[in-house]
Write a protein that holds these residues in place. Structure first.
Motif, PDB file in Angstrom:
ATOM      1  N   SER A  40      -4.340 -36.831   3.117  1.00 17.10           N
ATOM      2  CA  SER A  40      -4.488 -36.687   1.667  1.00 17.10           C
ATOM      3  C   SER A  40      -4.462 -38.062   1.018  1.00 17.10           C
ATOM      4  CB  SER A  40      -3.338 -35.839   1.106  1.00 17.10           C
ATOM      5  OG  SER A  40      -3.363 -35.876  -0.315  1.00 17.10           O
TER       6      SER A  40
ATOM      7  N   ARG B 168     -10.159 -36.625 -14.328  1.00 17.03           N
ATOM      8  CA  ARG B 168      -9.910 -35.881 -13.097  1.00 17.03           C
ATOM      9  C   ARG B 168     -11.192 -35.563 -12.344  1.00 17.03           C
ATOM     10  NH1 ARG B 168      -4.865 -36.677 -11.668  1.00 17.03           N
ATOM     11  NH2 ARG B 168      -3.444 -36.178 -13.333  1.00 17.03           N
TER      12      ARG B 168
ATOM     13  N   GLY C 145      -5.128 -40.234 -10.344  1.00 20.11           N
ATOM     14  CA  GLY C 145      -4.523 -39.022  -9.777  1.00 20.11           C
ATOM     15  C   GLY C 145      -3.111 -39.214  -9.289  1.00 20.11           C
ATOM     16  N   GLN C 146      -2.520 -40.357  -9.542  1.00 20.42           N
ATOM     17  CA  GLN C 146      -1.157 -40.643  -9.051  1.00 20.42           C
ATOM     18  C   GLN C 146      -0.141 -39.712  -9.652  1.00 20.42           C
ATOM     19  OE1 GLN C 146      -0.424 -43.305  -6.625  1.00 20.42           O
ATOM     20  NE2 GLN C 146      -2.556 -42.791  -6.422  1.00 20.42           N
TER      21      GLN C 146
ATOM     22  N   HIS D 273      -3.816 -38.321  -2.214  1.00 19.06           N
ATOM     23  CA  HIS D 273      -2.948 -38.207  -3.386  1.00 19.06           C
ATOM     24  C   HIS D 273      -1.803 -39.205  -3.270  1.00 19.06           C
ATOM     25  CE1 HIS D 273       0.342 -36.678  -5.875  1.00 19.06           C
ATOM     26  NE2 HIS D 273      -0.649 -36.352  -6.682  1.00 19.06           N
TER      27      HIS D 273
ATOM     28  N   VAL E   2      -7.444 -34.788  -2.329  1.00 15.65           N
ATOM     29  CA  VAL E   2      -6.586 -35.503  -3.273  1.00 15.65           C
ATOM     30  C   VAL E   2      -5.397 -34.637  -3.665  1.00 15.65           C
ATOM     31  CG1 VAL E   2      -8.360 -37.067  -4.166  1.00 15.65           C
ATOM     32  CG2 VAL E   2      -8.040 -34.820  -5.223  1.00 15.65           C
ATOM     33  N   GLU E   3      -5.250 -33.509  -2.995  1.00  9.79           N
ATOM     34  CA  GLU E   3      -4.115 -32.617  -3.234  1.00  9.79           C
ATOM     35  C   GLU E   3      -2.921 -33.093  -2.405  1.00  9.79           C
ATOM     36  OE1 GLU E   3      -5.054 -28.460  -2.672  1.00  9.79           O
ATOM     37  OE2 GLU E   3      -7.162 -28.924  -3.077  1.00  9.79           O
ATOM     38  N   PRO E   4      -1.727 -33.083  -2.993  1.00  6.74           N
ATOM     39  CA  PRO E   4      -0.545 -33.500  -2.235  1.00  6.74           C
ATOM     40  C   PRO E   4      -0.347 -32.633  -0.997  1.00  6.74           C
ATOM     41  CG  PRO E   4       0.006 -33.107  -4.539  1.00  6.74           C
ATOM     42  CD  PRO E   4      -1.408 -32.664  -4.352  1.00  6.74           C
TER      43      PRO E   4
ATOM     44  N   LEU F 114      -8.745 -42.568  -7.814  1.00 12.88           N
ATOM     45  CA  LEU F 114      -7.529 -42.393  -7.002  1.00 12.88           C
ATOM     46  C   LEU F 114      -6.299 -42.811  -7.795  1.00 12.88           C
ATOM     47  CD1 LEU F 114      -8.833 -43.711  -3.575  1.00 12.88           C
ATOM     48  CD2 LEU F 114      -8.297 -41.327  -4.192  1.00 12.88           C
TER      49      LEU F 114
END
Length: 138
Positions: free
Chosen positions: A67, A42, A137-138, A69, A57-59, A134
């Motif tokens: 974003s 992370r 972080g899915q 994310h 990277v936050e939804p 990236l």
């Protein structure tokens, strides 16, 4: 308690706190639990610092850019709530590892007329690190 006995007691307490979980070793010799070893990394790579100035990277968190994310597998210019350029909307791209690699190499070459002011990452290793981050972080 003598100094040596005190050190042994502290070491015994520290070992007891480990809970007996199976340990794994990451690159650099850092020991981590089996549970932690199964999780994706992370921590963003150093090359991602440029991205963080405009992207989250936050939804659902739009900044200067949308974003990132869940970007892997997403159609370019499809995230609701962001005003994409007509060039990116009409690009027909879907963000996968190969497309992201081309984008991160030279966004203006891949999609002329895009509003992204990022000039690219020429180093393939740095691009791979960003893409792996990236993807994790899915």
């Amino acid at each position: 308690m003598r100094h040596g006995a005190k050190a042994i007691a502290v070491l015994a307490l520290a070992l007891a706190a480990c809970g007996g979980r199976k340990q794994d070793e990451r690159a650099g010799g850092e020991a981590v639990s089996a549970e932690a070893a199964a999780l994706p990394a992370r921590k963003p790579p150093p090359a991602f610092a440029q991205c963080m100035s405009c992207h989250s990277v936050e939804p659902g968190r739009t900044m200067i850019g949308p974003s990132l994310h869940g970007i892997i597998g997403r159609r370019a210019a499809s995230l609701p709530g962001y005003a994409y350029s007509n060039a990116l909307k009409g690009s027909g791209l879907t963000w996968d590892e190969a497309t992201l690699d081309r984008w991160l190499t030279d966004p203006a070459k891949l999609v002329p007329g895009s509003r992204m002011i990022f000039t690219g990452l020429p180093d393939p290793a740095r691009r791979r690190a960003v893409i792996a981050y990236l993807k994790a972080g899915q």
